[in-house]
Write a protein that holds these residues in place. Structure first.
Motif, short mmCIF file in Angstrom:
data_model
loop_
_atom_site.label_atom_id
_atom_site.label_comp_id
_atom_site.label_asym_id
_atom_site.label_seq_id
_atom_site.Cartn_x
_atom_site.Cartn_y
_atom_site.Cartn_z
N UNK A 14 -90.24 36.40 -5.24
CA UNK A 14 -88.80 36.17 -5.04
C UNK A 14 -88.55 34.75 -4.55
N UNK A 15 -89.40 34.29 -3.61
CA UNK A 15 -89.25 32.93 -3.11
C UNK A 15 -89.38 31.89 -4.20
N UNK A 16 -90.36 32.07 -5.10
CA UNK A 16 -90.53 31.12 -6.19
C UNK A 16 -89.38 31.19 -7.18
N UNK A 17 -88.89 32.39 -7.43
CA UNK A 17 -87.72 32.52 -8.31
C UNK A 17 -86.53 31.76 -7.71
N UNK A 18 -86.36 31.86 -6.39
CA UNK A 18 -85.26 31.17 -5.73
C UNK A 18 -85.44 29.65 -5.79
N UNK A 19 -86.68 29.18 -5.69
CA UNK A 19 -86.94 27.74 -5.80
C UNK A 19 -86.58 27.25 -7.20
N UNK A 20 -87.03 27.97 -8.22
CA UNK A 20 -86.70 27.59 -9.60
C UNK A 20 -85.18 27.62 -9.80
N UNK A 21 -84.56 28.68 -9.32
CA UNK A 21 -83.11 28.82 -9.46
C UNK A 21 -82.38 27.70 -8.72
N UNK A 22 -82.85 27.37 -7.52
CA UNK A 22 -82.21 26.34 -6.72
C UNK A 22 -82.22 24.98 -7.37
N UNK A 23 -83.21 24.74 -8.23
CA UNK A 23 -83.30 23.46 -8.94
C UNK A 23 -82.55 23.47 -10.27
N UNK A 32 -71.75 28.19 -2.41
CA UNK A 32 -72.25 29.01 -1.30
C UNK A 32 -73.55 29.70 -1.68
N UNK A 33 -73.68 30.10 -2.94
CA UNK A 33 -74.93 30.74 -3.38
C UNK A 33 -76.08 29.75 -3.28
N UNK A 34 -75.80 28.46 -3.54
CA UNK A 34 -76.83 27.43 -3.40
C UNK A 34 -77.24 27.30 -1.93
N UNK A 35 -76.27 27.36 -1.03
CA UNK A 35 -76.60 27.27 0.40
C UNK A 35 -77.43 28.48 0.85
N UNK A 36 -77.13 29.65 0.31
CA UNK A 36 -77.93 30.84 0.62
C UNK A 36 -79.37 30.66 0.16
N UNK A 37 -79.54 30.12 -1.04
CA UNK A 37 -80.88 29.93 -1.60
C UNK A 37 -81.66 28.91 -0.77
N UNK A 38 -81.05 27.76 -0.50
CA UNK A 38 -81.75 26.70 0.22
C UNK A 38 -82.04 27.08 1.67
N UNK A 39 -81.30 28.02 2.20
CA UNK A 39 -81.53 28.45 3.57
C UNK A 39 -82.86 29.15 3.75
#
Length: 350
Positions: A14-23, A32-39
């Motif tokens: 999940x963490x790696x998916x969030x990193x890929x998504x965040x980029x 706000x969804x970006x802030x949730x991911x980067x948090x």
């Protein structure tokens, strides 16, 4: 061989998916969804490291870090250097990266492009996502030293970790971005300790729902307060960023632990988590070396006018690239020894 903990691999996935998504958020980069991911997307890996912490000699920590973190870093930089030379033949697919600038970026290891603090006229380009490998290498050394030398002095341990975390943020606030993402390694000490305490007090197993709700609140408040960029230890509200990173990470940990209680087959997702280091490195090669992601986004947006669909398909493209990487790299002799050295050492003992 120690048995892997299933839910930890799920959290890594999940963490790696969030990193890929965040980029890959494009129009939603500052949402706000970006802030949730980067948090939480990077803090969770430091928290898991703290959760799995076992004290070792300093020599062993350095040796393991060199083998499991620095070797993949080196291999990824070399692959990027070699791969981008093909831009002459595939200019519409491969980015033409300046080798001199890339070498300097790799040596300095910053997660973002910076002006060198000793001479603001000098600009050092970001090395990209693999800054994390350098930060964890140094972070592991610092945390192991603190845990080893403060066994009989817990107050000194906690004060020391708080001070180092504050130092990481303070340096960044002053525009001092140290080599090898040391700012992030310092700021992450609070996350290491949080993971260690979560394990020590069995918080996932005991009163988990209470901490889950608390974690959700902290995560949401942190995201509302602004962005958290751990790569340079910067946050609009550092205290809330640290609390949100801990809270959000606990949410992911608790949910993963609960889900694995059911008789579902998560082996492919777990494998993605097990190969998270390769995923990160392949993602960097895609981010820095290829221009296809932007073309996917642009073509879908132009043909449909649907921003969400365009972003979703670009994310899917990036995930497919990482999946290809985790399938192919373990099959390539020598190269796999850089990324999976524990399983495929360069020289097998007789």
């Amino acid at each position: 061989m120690k048995k892997r903990i299933e839910w930890i691999d799920l959290v890594r996935a999940v963490g790696m998916f969030m990193i890929v998504m965040g980029h890959t958020l494009e129009a939603y980069t500052y949402s706000w969804i970006a802030r949730l991911i980067f948090a939480v997307h990077v803090p969770v890996f430091f928290i898991l490291s703290g959760y799995l912490f076992r004290e070792k000699s300093m020599g062993q920590v350095i040796k393991n870090g060199a083998r499991n973190l620095l070797l993949p870093y080196l291999a990824t930089v070399v692959l990027l250097m070699l791969g981008t030379r093909l831009a002459v033949f595939f200019p519409n697919i491969i980015n033409n990266v300046n080798l001199h600038d890339l070498a300097i970026s790799a040596l300095y290891g910053s997660g973002t492009t910076i002006s060198f603090f000793l001479n603001k006229a000098i600009t050092i380009n970001a090395i990209g996502a693999i800054w994390f490998l350098l930060a964890m290498f140094l972070g592991n050394i610092i945390f192991n030293a603190l845990m080893s030398y403060t066994k009989q002095h817990l107050a000194i341990r906690y004060v020391g970790i708080i001070l180092l975390t504050v130092l990481g943020f303070a340096l960044s606030a002053e525009g001092i971005i140290l080599p090898w993402s040391l700012n992030a390694a310092l700021a992450s000490q609070a996350f290491y300790l949080a993971g260690y305490e979560i394990k020590y007090f069995a918080m996932v197993e005991k009163r988990g729902w209470f901490y889950f709700i608390l974690g959700l609140l902290l995560w949401g408040i942190s995201a509302q307060s602004g962005f958290f960029y751990l790569n340079i230890a910067y946050a609009n509200a550092p205290l809330l960023a640290v609390l949100g990173g801990i809270g959000g990470s606990f949410v992911l940990m608790f949910l993963a632990a609960e889900i694995t209680k059911f008789a579902f087959n998560f082996k492919y997702v777990e494998y993605f988590g097990q190969m998270s280091l390769i995923v990160l490195c392949i993602h960097l090669l895609d981010l820095s070396g290829l221009s296809l992601a932007g073309k996917v986004y642009g073509s879908v947006l132009q043909s449909t006018g649907n921003v969400m669909l365009a972003v979703s398909l670009e994310i899917l493209y990036r995930l497919v690239v990482t999946v290809i990487g985790i399938i192919v790299i373990p099959k390539i002799p020598y190269l796999r020894s850089f990324y999976l050295n524990r399983k495929y050492p360069f020289f097998r003992q007789a």
